[in-house]
Write an enzyme that holds these catalytic residues in place. Structure first.
Site, short mmCIF file in Angstrom:
data_model
loop_
_atom_site.label_atom_id
_atom_site.label_comp_id
_atom_site.label_asym_id
_atom_site.label_seq_id
_atom_site.Cartn_x
_atom_site.Cartn_y
_atom_site.Cartn_z
N ASP A 8 37.78 -17.61 -22.29
CA ASP A 8 38.06 -19.04 -22.41
C ASP A 8 36.93 -19.67 -23.23
O ASP A 8 36.08 -18.95 -23.79
CB ASP A 8 38.22 -19.69 -21.03
CG ASP A 8 36.93 -19.80 -20.24
OD1 ASP A 8 35.87 -19.30 -20.70
OD2 ASP A 8 36.95 -20.41 -19.16
N CYS A 65 34.41 -15.64 -19.04
CA CYS A 65 34.49 -17.08 -18.86
C CYS A 65 33.10 -17.54 -18.45
O CYS A 65 32.15 -16.75 -18.55
CB CYS A 65 35.58 -17.50 -17.85
SG CYS A 65 35.31 -17.08 -16.12
N THR A 67 31.61 -18.13 -15.54
CA THR A 67 31.03 -17.32 -14.46
C THR A 67 31.61 -15.92 -14.39
O THR A 67 31.05 -15.06 -13.73
CB THR A 67 31.28 -17.98 -13.10
OG1 THR A 67 32.70 -18.04 -12.87
CG2 THR A 67 30.65 -19.36 -13.01
N HIS A 98 33.19 5.07 -9.96
CA HIS A 98 33.77 5.17 -8.61
C HIS A 98 35.08 4.42 -8.45
O HIS A 98 35.92 4.83 -7.63
CB HIS A 98 32.78 4.63 -7.58
CG HIS A 98 31.61 5.53 -7.36
ND1 HIS A 98 30.71 5.32 -6.35
CD2 HIS A 98 31.18 6.64 -8.02
CE1 HIS A 98 29.76 6.26 -6.40
NE2 HIS A 98 30.03 7.06 -7.41
N HIS A 133 36.97 9.59 -5.04
CA HIS A 133 37.14 8.22 -5.54
C HIS A 133 38.57 7.98 -6.00
O HIS A 133 39.08 6.86 -5.88
CB HIS A 133 36.14 7.94 -6.66
CG HIS A 133 34.72 8.15 -6.23
ND1 HIS A 133 34.09 7.35 -5.31
CD2 HIS A 133 33.82 9.09 -6.58
CE1 HIS A 133 32.86 7.78 -5.10
NE2 HIS A 133 32.67 8.84 -5.86
#
Length: 149
Positions: A8, A65, A67, A98, A133
């Site tokens: 964004d 973005c 955060t 993992h 995993h």
């Protein structure tokens, strides 16, 4: 390797730096935008990157973005996408090794450019280790299909 990018307005400048960084390594890049600092809605870009991976148009994705939170949430709504928000290199390596993460999410307002590029490099070069995993990743896929664990 083919990498899908999306961001964004808050992640635009970091996305551009990542695009140039990957192209300098001769990695094929699909840039789904945004292409300016003008305000846009992050879910569209998380969806575009995730969709490209599910359709087989890209091997891995990177979303950015402010955060990394919102765009990773949006990408993770697509069945088969395992987006991991990473702010340091250890988590980036573990996300691939993992968890077989197929999308890296970054917060442009949270980490610096140099660290972000290091995280990208580690995410892209790390292979999924499989084994025990793989069983856990399969459990995530089962949950996506509505199956009880």
């Amino acid at each position: 390797m083919k990498v899908a990018l999306g961001a964004d307005h808050g992640g635009y400048e970091l996305k551009e730096a990542i695009r140039k960084h990957l192209q300098a390594q001769e990695i094929e890049v699909f840039d789904f935008g945004t292409h300016s600092n003008d305000s846009v809605d992050y879910p569209k870009y998380g969806f575009a990157v995730g969709s490209a991976i599910i359709k087989g148009e890209a091997d891995l994705g990177i979303v950015v973005c402010g955060t990394g939170l919102g765009i990773s949430m949006a990408a993770n709504k697509i069945p088969g996408i395992r987006a991991a928000l990473c702010s340091e290199t250890f988590s980036a390596r573990m996300a691939r090794e993992h968890n077989n993460a197929n999308v890296l999410a970054l917060g442009a307002r949270v980490i610096g450019m140099g660290l972000a590029l290091d995280i990208v490099d580690i995410f892209l070069k790390t292979e999924f280790s499989g084994g025990r995993h793989a069983l856990r990743v399969d459990l995530i896929s089962n949950i996506e299909r509505g199956e009880m664990v």
